[in-house]
Write a protein that holds these residues in place. Structure first.
Motif, PDB file in Angstrom:
ATOM      1  N   VAL A  38      51.751  67.028  28.280  1.00  0.00           N
ATOM      2  CA  VAL A  38      53.110  66.978  28.203  1.00  0.00           C
ATOM      3  C   VAL A  38      53.458  65.713  29.038  1.00  0.00           C
ATOM      4  O   VAL A  38      52.997  65.457  30.070  1.00  0.00           O
ATOM      5  N   ASP A  39      54.449  65.117  28.484  1.00  0.00           N
ATOM      6  CA  ASP A  39      55.055  63.715  29.010  1.00  0.00           C
ATOM      7  C   ASP A  39      56.644  63.943  28.809  1.00  0.00           C
ATOM      8  O   ASP A  39      57.165  63.611  27.634  1.00  0.00           O
ATOM      9  N   TYR A  40      57.413  64.535  29.613  1.00  0.00           N
ATOM     10  CA  TYR A  40      58.721  64.790  29.508  1.00  0.00           C
ATOM     11  C   TYR A  40      59.714  64.087  30.333  1.00  0.00           C
ATOM     12  O   TYR A  40      59.546  64.372  31.385  1.00  0.00           O
ATOM     13  N   THR A  41      60.595  63.660  29.868  1.00  0.00           N
ATOM     14  CA  THR A  41      61.992  63.216  30.804  1.00  0.00           C
ATOM     15  C   THR A  41      63.136  63.956  30.556  1.00  0.00           C
ATOM     16  O   THR A  41      63.414  63.830  29.548  1.00  0.00           O
ATOM     17  N   TRP A  42      63.346  64.590  31.652  1.00  0.00           N
ATOM     18  CA  TRP A  42      64.716  65.509  31.686  1.00  0.00           C
ATOM     19  C   TRP A  42      66.045  64.534  31.438  1.00  0.00           C
ATOM     20  O   TRP A  42      66.134  63.558  32.036  1.00  0.00           O
ATOM     21  N   GLY A  43      66.633  65.214  30.465  1.00  0.00           N
ATOM     22  CA  GLY A  43      68.073  64.720  30.513  1.00  0.00           C
ATOM     23  C   GLY A  43      69.482  64.930  31.073  1.00  0.00           C
ATOM     24  O   GLY A  43      69.120  65.561  32.191  1.00  0.00           O
ATOM     25  N   TYR A  44      70.496  64.524  30.741  1.00  0.00           N
ATOM     26  CA  TYR A  44      71.464  64.695  31.446  1.00  0.00           C
ATOM     27  C   TYR A  44      72.129  65.892  31.849  1.00  0.00           C
ATOM     28  O   TYR A  44      72.572  65.978  33.209  1.00  0.00           O
ATOM     29  N   PHE A  45      71.976  66.843  31.176  1.00  0.00           N
ATOM     30  CA  PHE A  45      72.495  68.017  31.549  1.00  0.00           C
ATOM     31  C   PHE A  45      71.476  69.062  32.217  1.00  0.00           C
ATOM     32  O   PHE A  45      71.502  70.462  32.125  1.00  0.00           O
ATOM     33  N   SER A  46      70.430  68.509  32.790  1.00  0.00           N
ATOM     34  CA  SER A  46      69.654  69.229  33.328  1.00  0.00           C
ATOM     35  C   SER A  46      69.646  69.155  35.002  1.00  0.00           C
ATOM     36  O   SER A  46      70.247  68.080  35.385  1.00  0.00           O
ATOM     37  N   GLU A  47      69.029  69.974  35.751  1.00  0.00           N
ATOM     38  CA  GLU A  47      69.139  69.698  37.107  1.00  0.00           C
ATOM     39  C   GLU A  47      68.036  68.778  37.566  1.00  0.00           C
ATOM     40  O   GLU A  47      67.936  68.171  38.638  1.00  0.00           O
ATOM     41  N   ASP A  49      67.718  65.645  35.904  1.00  0.00           N
ATOM     42  CA  ASP A  49      68.313  64.643  35.265  1.00  0.00           C
ATOM     43  C   ASP A  49      67.348  63.347  35.658  1.00  0.00           C
ATOM     44  O   ASP A  49      67.357  62.977  36.653  1.00  0.00           O
ATOM     45  N   GLY A  50      66.893  62.615  34.605  1.00  0.00           N
ATOM     46  CA  GLY A  50      65.873  61.387  34.918  1.00  0.00           C
ATOM     47  C   GLY A  50      64.581  61.346  35.384  1.00  0.00           C
ATOM     48  O   GLY A  50      63.851  60.567  35.401  1.00  0.00           O
ATOM     49  N   GLU A  51      64.304  62.869  35.823  1.00  0.00           N
ATOM     50  CA  GLU A  51      62.662  62.889  36.252  1.00  0.00           C
ATOM     51  C   GLU A  51      61.621  62.964  34.980  1.00  0.00           C
ATOM     52  O   GLU A  51      62.195  63.569  34.002  1.00  0.00           O
ATOM     53  N   ARG A  52      60.737  62.458  35.426  1.00  0.00           N
ATOM     54  CA  ARG A  52      59.652  62.521  34.118  1.00  0.00           C
ATOM     55  C   ARG A  52      58.643  63.332  34.748  1.00  0.00           C
ATOM     56  O   ARG A  52      58.014  63.134  35.883  1.00  0.00           O
ATOM     57  N   HIS A  53      58.281  64.292  33.843  1.00  0.00           N
ATOM     58  CA  HIS A  53      57.251  65.163  34.291  1.00  0.00           C
ATOM     59  C   HIS A  53      55.994  65.115  33.435  1.00  0.00           C
ATOM     60  O   HIS A  53      56.365  64.977  32.051  1.00  0.00           O
ATOM     61  N   SER A  54      54.997  65.106  33.959  1.00  0.00           N
ATOM     62  CA  SER A  54      53.762  64.908  32.691  1.00  0.00           C
ATOM     63  C   SER A  54      52.772  65.807  33.455  1.00  0.00           C
ATOM     64  O   SER A  54      52.240  65.734  34.736  1.00  0.00           O
TER      65      SER A  54
END
Length: 77
Positions: A38-47, A49-54
């Motif tokens: 998994v390599d996911y960047t959280w979007g604007y409507f998230s707590e 926002d802008g964090e990348r989780h992998s």
């Protein structure tokens, strides 16, 4: 006259399951077992926002994750 270009090559040398710590064998930069990555960047409507989780999960940990779902994942094939 010869001209050269220096290239930096990034190759996977080791994969470790983030859940259980199992080391997945890697040969020539490729995993020798199934790995869920998994390599996911959280979007604007998230707590987040802008964090990348992998992270990576071995197949056993992935199976346990799927078994915990209230609504089953769609699986084809």
């Amino acid at each position: 006259m010869r001209q050269y270009q220096i290239k930096e090559v990034k190759e996977v040398s080791k994969i470790v399951c983030n859940q259980c710590g199992k080391e997945i064998p890697v040969v020539n930069g490729r995993a020798e077992e199934g790995v869920f990555s998994v390599d996911y960047t959280w979007g604007y409507f998230s707590e987040k926002d802008g964090e990348r989780h992998s992270f990576d999960l071995c197949e056993s940990c992935y199976d346990r994750l799927l078994a915990s779902f209230q609504v089953p994942a769609e699986i084809e094939g």
